[in-house]
Write a protein that holds these residues in place. Structure first.
Motif, PDB file in Angstrom:
ATOM      1  N   ALA A  47      -5.321  28.675  39.220  1.00 39.04           N
ATOM      2  CA  ALA A  47      -4.413  28.913  40.343  1.00 39.04           C
ATOM      3  C   ALA A  47      -2.968  29.018  39.884  1.00 39.04           C
ATOM      4  O   ALA A  47      -2.168  29.742  40.497  1.00 39.04           O
ATOM      5  N   ALA A  48      -2.621  28.323  38.801  1.00 40.53           N
ATOM      6  CA  ALA A  48      -1.265  28.383  38.254  1.00 40.53           C
ATOM      7  C   ALA A  48      -1.051  29.632  37.398  1.00 40.53           C
ATOM      8  O   ALA A  48       0.031  29.804  36.825  1.00 40.53           O
ATOM      9  N   LYS A  49      -2.083  30.475  37.295  1.00 42.05           N
ATOM     10  CA  LYS A  49      -2.029  31.760  36.585  1.00 42.05           C
ATOM     11  C   LYS A  49      -1.874  31.606  35.075  1.00 42.05           C
ATOM     12  O   LYS A  49      -1.326  32.475  34.394  1.00 42.05           O
ATOM     13  N   HIS A  50      -2.364  30.486  34.547  1.00 41.77           N
ATOM     14  CA  HIS A  50      -2.442  30.345  33.100  1.00 41.77           C
ATOM     15  C   HIS A  50      -3.718  31.003  32.595  1.00 41.77           C
ATOM     16  O   HIS A  50      -4.696  31.161  33.350  1.00 41.77           O
ATOM     17  N   GLU A  51      -3.719  31.379  31.324  1.00 38.81           N
ATOM     18  CA  GLU A  51      -4.924  31.955  30.738  1.00 38.81           C
ATOM     19  C   GLU A  51      -5.933  30.856  30.435  1.00 38.81           C
ATOM     20  O   GLU A  51      -5.583  29.842  29.807  1.00 38.81           O
ATOM     21  N   ILE A  52      -7.176  31.053  30.821  1.00 36.06           N
ATOM     22  CA  ILE A  52      -8.257  30.147  30.438  1.00 36.06           C
ATOM     23  C   ILE A  52      -8.997  30.776  29.267  1.00 36.06           C
ATOM     24  O   ILE A  52      -9.524  31.883  29.365  1.00 36.06           O
ATOM     25  N   VAL A  53      -9.005  30.068  28.151  1.00 36.08           N
ATOM     26  CA  VAL A  53      -9.709  30.506  26.941  1.00 36.08           C
ATOM     27  C   VAL A  53     -10.990  29.694  26.830  1.00 36.08           C
ATOM     28  O   VAL A  53     -10.948  28.449  26.774  1.00 36.08           O
ATOM     29  N   ALA A  54     -12.130  30.356  26.821  1.00 37.40           N
ATOM     30  CA  ALA A  54     -13.406  29.652  26.700  1.00 37.40           C
ATOM     31  C   ALA A  54     -13.465  28.890  25.380  1.00 37.40           C
ATOM     32  O   ALA A  54     -13.087  29.413  24.335  1.00 37.40           O
ATOM     33  N   HIS A  55     -13.966  27.650  25.444  1.00 40.30           N
ATOM     34  CA  HIS A  55     -13.906  26.740  24.293  1.00 40.30           C
ATOM     35  C   HIS A  55     -15.284  26.146  23.987  1.00 40.30           C
ATOM     36  O   HIS A  55     -15.386  24.994  23.591  1.00 40.30           O
ATOM     37  N   SER A  56     -16.346  26.950  24.217  1.00 41.25           N
ATOM     38  CA  SER A  56     -17.731  26.526  24.068  1.00 41.25           C
ATOM     39  C   SER A  56     -18.112  25.614  25.241  1.00 41.25           C
ATOM     40  O   SER A  56     -17.260  25.231  26.048  1.00 41.25           O
ATOM     41  N   TYR A  57     -19.399  25.268  25.352  1.00 45.29           N
ATOM     42  CA  TYR A  57     -19.812  24.415  26.459  1.00 45.29           C
ATOM     43  C   TYR A  57     -19.181  23.035  26.331  1.00 45.29           C
ATOM     44  O   TYR A  57     -18.655  22.474  27.298  1.00 45.29           O
ATOM     45  N   GLY A  58     -19.246  22.470  25.151  1.00 47.70           N
ATOM     46  CA  GLY A  58     -18.654  21.162  24.892  1.00 47.70           C
ATOM     47  C   GLY A  58     -18.117  21.121  23.476  1.00 47.70           C
ATOM     48  O   GLY A  58     -18.481  21.956  22.634  1.00 47.70           O
ATOM     49  N   MET A  59     -17.279  20.148  23.191  1.00 42.18           N
ATOM     50  CA  MET A  59     -16.703  20.047  21.853  1.00 42.18           C
ATOM     51  C   MET A  59     -17.750  19.742  20.792  1.00 42.18           C
ATOM     52  O   MET A  59     -17.525  19.966  19.607  1.00 42.18           O
ATOM     53  N   ASP A  60     -18.891  19.245  21.222  1.00 42.50           N
ATOM     54  CA  ASP A  60     -19.987  18.964  20.302  1.00 42.50           C
ATOM     55  C   ASP A  60     -20.877  20.176  20.072  1.00 42.50           C
ATOM     56  O   ASP A  60     -21.776  20.129  19.224  1.00 42.50           O
ATOM     57  N   VAL A  61     -20.638  21.282  20.794  1.00 43.97           N
ATOM     58  CA  VAL A  61     -21.457  22.493  20.672  1.00 43.97           C
ATOM     59  C   VAL A  61     -20.687  23.492  19.807  1.00 43.97           C
ATOM     60  O   VAL A  61     -19.916  24.319  20.314  1.00 43.97           O
ATOM     61  N   ILE A  62     -20.884  23.386  18.505  1.00 42.98           N
ATOM     62  CA  ILE A  62     -20.148  24.199  17.536  1.00 42.98           C
ATOM     63  C   ILE A  62     -21.056  25.343  17.093  1.00 42.98           C
ATOM     64  O   ILE A  62     -22.181  25.114  16.627  1.00 42.98           O
ATOM     65  N   PRO A  63     -20.612  26.597  17.250  1.00 40.62           N
ATOM     66  CA  PRO A  63     -21.491  27.746  17.010  1.00 40.62           C
ATOM     67  C   PRO A  63     -22.212  27.743  15.675  1.00 40.62           C
ATOM     68  O   PRO A  63     -23.382  28.139  15.606  1.00 40.62           O
ATOM     69  N   VAL A  64     -21.546  27.314  14.618  1.00 39.31           N
ATOM     70  CA  VAL A  64     -22.172  27.388  13.298  1.00 39.31           C
ATOM     71  C   VAL A  64     -23.429  26.530  13.206  1.00 39.31           C
ATOM     72  O   VAL A  64     -24.291  26.761  12.346  1.00 39.31           O
ATOM     73  N   THR A 106     -14.129  26.878  14.679  1.00 40.71           N
ATOM     74  CA  THR A 106     -15.208  27.224  13.757  1.00 40.71           C
ATOM     75  C   THR A 106     -16.322  27.931  14.501  1.00 40.71           C
ATOM     76  O   THR A 106     -17.100  27.309  15.222  1.00 40.71           O
ATOM     77  N   GLY A 107     -16.388  29.250  14.326  1.00 41.47           N
ATOM     78  CA  GLY A 107     -17.474  30.016  14.911  1.00 41.47           C
ATOM     79  C   GLY A 107     -18.654  30.038  13.955  1.00 41.47           C
ATOM     80  O   GLY A 107     -19.201  29.006  13.587  1.00 41.47           O
ATOM     81  N   SER A 108     -19.042  31.224  13.536  1.00 43.22           N
ATOM     82  CA  SER A 108     -20.091  31.395  12.531  1.00 43.22           C
ATOM     83  C   SER A 108     -19.901  32.772  11.921  1.00 43.22           C
ATOM     84  O   SER A 108     -19.035  33.547  12.349  1.00 43.22           O
ATOM     85  N   LEU A 109     -20.734  33.115  10.960  1.00 40.12           N
ATOM     86  CA  LEU A 109     -20.609  34.419  10.303  1.00 40.12           C
ATOM     87  C   LEU A 109     -20.917  35.568  11.257  1.00 40.12           C
ATOM     88  O   LEU A 109     -20.504  36.706  11.013  1.00 40.12           O
ATOM     89  N   VAL A 110     -21.648  35.299  12.341  1.00 40.05           N
ATOM     90  CA  VAL A 110     -21.999  36.364  13.276  1.00 40.05           C
ATOM     91  C   VAL A 110     -21.344  36.183  14.643  1.00 40.05           C
ATOM     92  O   VAL A 110     -21.496  37.036  15.523  1.00 40.05           O
ATOM     93  N   HIS A 111     -20.607  35.103  14.850  1.00 40.30           N
ATOM     94  CA  HIS A 111     -20.134  34.766  16.185  1.00 40.30           C
ATOM     95  C   HIS A 111     -19.147  35.776  16.752  1.00 40.30           C
ATOM     96  O   HIS A 111     -19.191  36.101  17.944  1.00 40.30           O
ATOM     97  N   ASN A 112     -18.251  36.305  15.918  1.00 40.74           N
ATOM     98  CA  ASN A 112     -17.292  37.294  16.417  1.00 40.74           C
ATOM     99  C   ASN A 112     -18.008  38.529  16.945  1.00 40.74           C
ATOM    100  O   ASN A 112     -17.614  39.099  17.970  1.00 40.74           O
ATOM    101  N   ALA A 113     -19.060  38.947  16.243  1.00 40.61           N
ATOM    102  CA  ALA A 113     -19.833  40.108  16.698  1.00 40.61           C
ATOM    103  C   ALA A 113     -20.506  39.811  18.028  1.00 40.61           C
ATOM    104  O   ALA A 113     -20.578  40.682  18.913  1.00 40.61           O
ATOM    105  N   LEU A 114     -20.985  38.590  18.213  1.00 38.65           N
ATOM    106  CA  LEU A 114     -21.631  38.214  19.468  1.00 38.65           C
ATOM    107  C   LEU A 114     -20.618  38.164  20.613  1.00 38.65           C
ATOM    108  O   LEU A 114     -20.940  38.534  21.746  1.00 38.65           O
ATOM    109  N   LEU A 115     -19.398  37.714  20.313  1.00 42.04           N
ATOM    110  CA  LEU A 115     -18.348  37.719  21.333  1.00 42.04           C
ATOM    111  C   LEU A 115     -17.976  39.145  21.728  1.00 42.04           C
ATOM    112  O   LEU A 115     -17.780  39.446  22.909  1.00 42.04           O
TER     113      LEU A 115
END
Length: 287
Positions: free
Chosen positions: A105-122, A157-166
């Motif tokens: 509502a404040a018009k800030h950008e929301i950047v997705a940060h995974s489901y949780g901090m414990d859910v690291i793509p790699v 920390t994504g993974s070797l394929v994560h950018n392609a998936l995004l």
């Protein structure tokens, strides 16, 4: 699908930020949550418990973000009329929806940060990474009515394929990179995604928790970096100013965010914007 980039497009010395600025600054808030039963890996005590025990101290420390920290960060940004890029975990849309709605509502950008901090793509296989992207995106989009355009993984920390998936999922930009002073484009055949490096030089968590610095040292780091960027550097660049809602969202550190915003706004030849704005501006330069 193409999992490794077919080419990389980088910006050259002629690049300038909006208004002709050579230096850009992005103010970020890391607004973080953990999956049910998980706790932050770092806590204010610094000494981890023996394995197999829930660190309720770290758990409570992390919960400061949604109860107080995010609200203080939003108030400081409003007071200074500075747009934020706020990293938001999907779990926060489930457990603390009012906070995520307030960011939007404040018009800030929301950047997705995974489901949780414990859910690291790699740590996930390709199917798991796709599902995490889909789940996180949907939770934020369903709550706010707007699909996030940017992604930053926990600990960058994504993974070797994560950018392609995004890129496959339609994301405009990602911040799981540290290898440039400017945005750059990763091309995957007909798809592409802009890498907006997440710089760590002015970041409260490593400064305060890992290195034990006081809050004032973060402002000193900012001052030195801003001076170097404007007076010693000649190339175009940008840097991040990042606080975590559960770290410098507290009174002992939040004042630094306020001060650094004031200093950035007073500096001549500086553009202040969001990660999405940075990515979009870079794309305009290439086209």
């Amino acid at each position: 699908m193409q999992l490794s980039p077919t080419s990389v497009s980088r910006l050259d010395q002629s690049f300038r930020w909006p208004g002709g600025a050579r230096v850009g600054i992005i103010f970020n808030v890391a607004y973080e949550g953990w999956s049910e039963g998980q706790t932050p890996g770092l806590g204010p005590m610094g000494n981890p418990l023996r394995p197999g025990h829930v660190d309720v101290n770290a758990l409570s420390w992390g919960l400061y973000g949604p109860t107080r920290g995010i609200w203080r960060a939003l108030e400081i940004a409003e007071r200074n009329a500075v747009p934020l890029s706020v990293m938001v975990n999907g779990v926060l849309a489930e457990k603390w929806p009012d906070t995520v709605k307030a960011i939007h509502a404040a018009k800030h950008e929301i950047v997705a940060h995974s489901y949780g901090m414990d859910v690291i793509p790699v740590y996930l296989d390709e199917a798991g990474q796709r599902e995490n992207i889909k789940r996180t995106t949907a939770l934020i989009a369903d709550l706010t009515g707007e699909t996030p355009r940017g992604w930053i993984s926990p600990r960058g920390t994504g993974s070797l394929v994560h950018n392609a998936l995004l890129a496959e999922a339609g994301y405009l930009h990602q911040g799981d990179c540290n290898d440039d002073d400017l945005p750059y484009r990763l091309n995957y055949g007909e798809r592409s995604i802009v890498g907006v490096p997440l710089t760590m030089d002015v970041n409260d968590l490593p400064s305060a928790i890992r290195y034990g610095n006081n809050a004032r040292s973060l402002v000193e780091q900012f001052d030195d970096l801003l001076e170097a960027s404007l007076e010693r550097e000649t190339s175009p660049l940008f840097f991040d100013v990042t606080i975590h809602a559960h770290v410098y969202g507290r009174p002992a550190g939040a004042w630094t965010f306020d001060v650094m915003m004031q200093k950035a706004k007073a500096a001549r030849g500086v553009w202040i914007g969001t990660r999405q704005q940075a990515a979009e501006h870079a794309l305009n330069y290439w086209t």
